[in-house]
Motif scaffolding. Structure first.
Motif, PDB file in Angstrom:
ATOM      1  N   ILE A  59     -14.178  16.908 -31.317  1.00  0.00           N
ATOM      2  CA  ILE A  59     -12.944  16.659 -32.062  1.00  0.00           C
ATOM      3  C   ILE A  59     -11.778  16.721 -31.085  1.00  0.00           C
ATOM      4  N   GLY A  61      -7.665  14.629 -29.935  1.00  0.00           N
ATOM      5  CA  GLY A  61      -6.524  13.866 -30.412  1.00  0.00           C
ATOM      6  C   GLY A  61      -5.339  14.033 -29.503  1.00  0.00           C
ATOM      7  N   PHE A  83       0.687  11.112 -34.311  1.00  0.00           N
ATOM      8  CA  PHE A  83      -0.489  11.886 -33.953  1.00  0.00           C
ATOM      9  C   PHE A  83      -1.722  11.002 -34.060  1.00  0.00           C
ATOM     10  N   ARG A  84      -2.742  11.337 -33.302  1.00  0.00           N
ATOM     11  CA  ARG A  84      -4.040  10.696 -33.410  1.00  0.00           C
ATOM     12  C   ARG A  84      -5.102  11.781 -33.489  1.00  0.00           C
ATOM     13  N   LEU A  85      -6.025  11.622 -34.417  1.00  0.00           N
ATOM     14  CA  LEU A  85      -7.113  12.572 -34.606  1.00  0.00           C
ATOM     15  C   LEU A  85      -8.426  11.829 -34.428  1.00  0.00           C
ATOM     16  N   LYS A  86      -9.276  12.335 -33.499  1.00  0.00           N
ATOM     17  CA  LYS A  86     -10.477  11.618 -33.105  1.00  0.00           C
ATOM     18  C   LYS A  86     -11.727  12.457 -33.377  1.00  0.00           C
ATOM     19  N   GLU A 103     -11.112   7.334 -35.596  1.00  0.00           N
ATOM     20  CA  GLU A 103      -9.803   7.763 -35.093  1.00  0.00           C
ATOM     21  C   GLU A 103      -8.730   7.383 -36.092  1.00  0.00           C
ATOM     22  N   GLN A 105      -4.503   7.617 -37.213  1.00  0.00           N
ATOM     23  CA  GLN A 105      -3.169   7.705 -36.626  1.00  0.00           C
ATOM     24  C   GLN A 105      -2.123   7.795 -37.720  1.00  0.00           C
TER      25      GLN A 105
END
Length: 357
Positions: A59, A61, A83-86, A103, A105
């Motif tokens: 996890i 980002g 923000f980006r969460l991967k 991903e 955003q």
């Protein structure tokens, strides 16, 4: 048997029963063994096994703050926070590595002054945020299915250039021939529920110790046109890298250098990047665009415009601390497109701060 013997026997029996019950009362079941999260070092740093499975998950980002400016289009600074969460999940199968990647955003541009047609301020718009899915795909062996960058995606490392293409839903297969050579083909969905013929893309990649060469091709059935592109990155020294780009479009395509269905017949560009030290990298380059065109959707044909344009730019990248980087870009765009609109060339750029995790 006398009374004394009977009383003693009864007392012994009661003590035996009581002792048995007391022993039963203190028996505690063995606790279930706790399964701690295990580090998975098969796919690199940051992966952990999902408890109870052989699937590894990472996890990550970033948080970004960016200030943009354009001398022709803006009356002030444009600020964006995003923000980006991967999520990256992988496991091994009899067909090779099984990867699942997502991903998200979200971004916010802050409040904005509203103007009428005479460019007079008439009000103020409150903050608004956007949320989107950047990537959502899976890979099994060489097969990739889902939303990803187009196979035609590729450009120089500067912030002034254009290479064509964007995110798109697709089915792609990559054959790894070994020795740094890979061949990919893709079927990409140009538009939802538009027709039954997808975009057809192809790519050949060669990566060696001296650098890399990528050759791209894309065909757009909507206009019956195609696009070609080649990018070379050569390591002149350990610190100095030279990048070259050449592109050709037979007509309007989804892969347009300017925008979707808008581009140029041909273009060439270059970028020189120098790593001053482990923290600081500087670069400079430019790109020339010849014979602009656009798609005519009524006739599904290419409209020739014929403008020639050019752009130059410089970039400074600096690592402040681990996982916190800064990028400063300054570009200048000019050419016949600006002249036709009665405008001068445009200075533009941005300051970007990326905090990753």
């Amino acid at each position: 048997m006398n009374i004394k013997s009977l009383l003693l026997g009864s007392a012994a029996a009661l003590l035996a029963v009581s002792g048995a019950r007391a022993a039963d009362a203190v028996v505690v079941a063995e606790p279930e063994p706790m399964e701690y999260v295990r580090i998975c070092d098969v796919y690199g740093a940051g992966f952990y096994y999902i408890p109870g499975t052989e699937t590894c998950l990472k996890i990550g980002g970033l948080v970004r703050y960016q200030i943009d400016w354009d001398s022709e289009a803006d009356d002030g600074w444009r600020k964006t926070a995003l923000f980006r969460l991967k999520f990256d999940a992988r496991s091994e199968t009899e067909y090779g590595t099984f990867k699942r990647y997502i991903e998200f955003q979200g971004s916010n541009n802050g409040g904005e002054t509203l103007y009428n047609t005479a460019l007079q301020p008439i009000g103020y718009a409150a903050d608004s945020s956007t949320f989107s899915v950047r990537y959502a795909y899976f890979e099994l062996g060489g097969l990739m299915v889902g939303r990803n960058d187009t196979l035609f995606d590729g450009d120089l490392s500067g912030e002034f250039d254009a290479g064509g293409g964007d995110f798109i839903q697709q089915i792609r297969y990559t054959f790894d021939a070994g020795n740094g050579i890979a061949v990919s083909v893709g079927l990409e969905e140009e538009d939802n529920n538009f027709d039954y013929v997808p975009l057809i893309t192809g790519k050949v990649s060669i990566a060696q110790g001296w650098g890399s060469v990528d050759l791209f091709a894309g065909y757009d059935d909507r206009f019956s046109e195609f696009a070609l592109k080649a990018i070379a990155k050569v390591k002149a020294t350990d610190a100095l890298t030279l990048e070259l780009l050449a592109a050709y479009e037979s007509g309007a395509t989804w892969f347009g250098l300017s925008n979707f269905y808008a581009g140029y017949e041909w273009s060439v560009g270059g970028y020189l990047k120098y790593a001053v030290n482990d923290k600081l990298t500087v670069g400079f380059g430019g790109q020339y665009f010849a014979d602009s065109h656009a798609g005519n959707f009524l006739a599904n044909t290419t409209t020739e415009i014929g403008f020639n344009d050019w752009t130059v730019g410089a970039v400074i990248d600096y690592t402040i601390v681990e996982n916190l980087t800064a990028k400063l870009a300054l570009n200048y765009d000019d050419g016949e497109t600006f002249e036709a609109a009665g405008a001068d060339g445009s200075f533009n750029g941005f300051l970007r701060l990326d905090a990753s995790f």
